[in-house]
Design a protein around this motif. Sequence first.
Motif, PDB file in Angstrom:
ATOM      1  N   ASP A  36       0.791  -1.225   0.000  1.00 45.27           N
ATOM      2  CA  ASP A  36       0.000   0.000   0.000  1.00 45.27           C
ATOM      3  C   ASP A  36       0.830   1.286   0.000  1.00 45.27           C
ATOM      4  O   ASP A  36       0.504   2.213  -0.737  1.00 45.27           O
ATOM      5  CB  ASP A  36      -0.985  -0.001   1.172  1.00 45.27           C
ATOM      6  CG  ASP A  36      -1.955   1.154   1.084  1.00 45.27           C
ATOM      7  OD1 ASP A  36      -2.831   1.107   0.191  1.00 45.27           O
ATOM      8  OD2 ASP A  36      -1.826   2.099   1.894  1.00 45.27           O
ATOM      9  N   THR A  67      -0.402   3.595  -5.990  1.00 45.68           N
ATOM     10  CA  THR A  67      -1.467   4.597  -5.965  1.00 45.68           C
ATOM     11  C   THR A  67      -2.794   4.045  -6.468  1.00 45.68           C
ATOM     12  O   THR A  67      -3.803   4.720  -6.361  1.00 45.68           O
ATOM     13  CB  THR A  67      -1.085   5.814  -6.835  1.00 45.68           C
ATOM     14  OG1 THR A  67      -0.820   5.366  -8.166  1.00 45.68           O
ATOM     15  CG2 THR A  67       0.134   6.521  -6.268  1.00 45.68           C
ATOM     16  N   ASN A  68      -2.794   2.828  -7.017  1.00 45.06           N
ATOM     17  CA  ASN A  68      -4.049   2.266  -7.505  1.00 45.06           C
ATOM     18  C   ASN A  68      -4.873   1.687  -6.360  1.00 45.06           C
ATOM     19  O   ASN A  68      -4.366   1.425  -5.281  1.00 45.06           O
ATOM     20  CB  ASN A  68      -3.803   1.208  -8.584  1.00 45.06           C
ATOM     21  CG  ASN A  68      -2.946   0.068  -8.088  1.00 45.06           C
ATOM     22  OD1 ASN A  68      -2.000   0.279  -7.343  1.00 45.06           O
ATOM     23  ND2 ASN A  68      -3.262  -1.132  -8.491  1.00 45.06           N
ATOM     24  N   LYS A  69      -6.173   1.520  -6.620  1.00 46.37           N
ATOM     25  CA  LYS A  69      -7.067   0.956  -5.608  1.00 46.37           C
ATOM     26  C   LYS A  69      -6.783  -0.529  -5.424  1.00 46.37           C
ATOM     27  O   LYS A  69      -6.411  -1.216  -6.352  1.00 46.37           O
ATOM     28  CB  LYS A  69      -8.518   1.128  -6.040  1.00 46.37           C
ATOM     29  CG  LYS A  69      -8.960   2.570  -6.203  1.00 46.37           C
ATOM     30  CD  LYS A  69      -9.073   3.284  -4.903  1.00 46.37           C
ATOM     31  CE  LYS A  69     -10.313   2.849  -4.188  1.00 46.37           C
ATOM     32  NZ  LYS A  69     -10.528   3.454  -2.915  1.00 46.37           N
ATOM     33  N   GLN A  70      -6.991  -1.014  -4.214  1.00 43.51           N
ATOM     34  CA  GLN A  70      -6.787  -2.421  -3.913  1.00 43.51           C
ATOM     35  C   GLN A  70      -8.104  -3.069  -3.501  1.00 43.51           C
ATOM     36  O   GLN A  70      -8.870  -2.493  -2.737  1.00 43.51           O
ATOM     37  CB  GLN A  70      -5.804  -2.585  -2.759  1.00 43.51           C
ATOM     38  CG  GLN A  70      -4.415  -2.107  -3.073  1.00 43.51           C
ATOM     39  CD  GLN A  70      -3.494  -2.519  -1.964  1.00 43.51           C
ATOM     40  OE1 GLN A  70      -3.189  -3.689  -1.823  1.00 43.51           O
ATOM     41  NE2 GLN A  70      -3.068  -1.565  -1.174  1.00 43.51           N
ATOM     42  N   ASP A 101      -6.326   2.379   2.464  1.00 34.94           N
ATOM     43  CA  ASP A 101      -7.558   2.340   1.691  1.00 34.94           C
ATOM     44  C   ASP A 101      -7.612   1.026   0.909  1.00 34.94           C
ATOM     45  O   ASP A 101      -7.228   0.973  -0.252  1.00 34.94           O
ATOM     46  CB  ASP A 101      -7.614   3.541   0.754  1.00 34.94           C
ATOM     47  CG  ASP A 101      -8.935   3.628   0.013  1.00 34.94           C
ATOM     48  OD1 ASP A 101      -9.887   2.946   0.420  1.00 34.94           O
ATOM     49  OD2 ASP A 101      -9.004   4.383  -0.977  1.00 34.94           O
ATOM     50  N   ILE A 102      -8.054  -0.042   1.560  1.00 33.42           N
ATOM     51  CA  ILE A 102      -8.138  -1.360   0.943  1.00 33.42           C
ATOM     52  C   ILE A 102      -9.583  -1.839   1.084  1.00 33.42           C
ATOM     53  O   ILE A 102     -10.154  -1.788   2.175  1.00 33.42           O
ATOM     54  CB  ILE A 102      -7.191  -2.369   1.620  1.00 33.42           C
ATOM     55  CG1 ILE A 102      -5.736  -1.888   1.537  1.00 33.42           C
ATOM     56  CG2 ILE A 102      -7.324  -3.745   0.974  1.00 33.42           C
ATOM     57  CD1 ILE A 102      -4.758  -2.747   2.324  1.00 33.42           C
ATOM     58  N   THR A 103     -10.170  -2.282  -0.010  1.00 36.06           N
ATOM     59  CA  THR A 103     -11.526  -2.825   0.014  1.00 36.06           C
ATOM     60  C   THR A 103     -11.450  -4.333   0.174  1.00 36.06           C
ATOM     61  O   THR A 103     -10.774  -5.008  -0.603  1.00 36.06           O
ATOM     62  CB  THR A 103     -12.263  -2.476  -1.291  1.00 36.06           C
ATOM     63  OG1 THR A 103     -12.303  -1.052  -1.436  1.00 36.06           O
ATOM     64  CG2 THR A 103     -13.679  -3.041  -1.283  1.00 36.06           C
TER      65      THR A 103
END
Length: 73
Positions: A28, A32-35, A61-63
């Motif tokens: 993380d 910079t991309n979403k996880q 910010d991890i889903t």
Amino acid sequence: MFMFEPTKDLMHNYSGMGLGGGTGAGIDPFITNKQVVFLGDSTFFHSGMLGISNALKQGQDITYVIPTIPPPP
């Protein structure tokens, strides 16, 4: 299953069972991309809670997606 068509382009990183949260937390700070981390309901209890609690503590910010199988009627 993301490694195969038709979703092959969505897969950037693959970790074995239960390692998604730890891998996501480790990379993380460097991306910079979403996880999105997929956990099975058993994996959630086995090792997933550690990854989720660490991500919360670190403000990452991890889903997390945890599908569950409903009990039989």
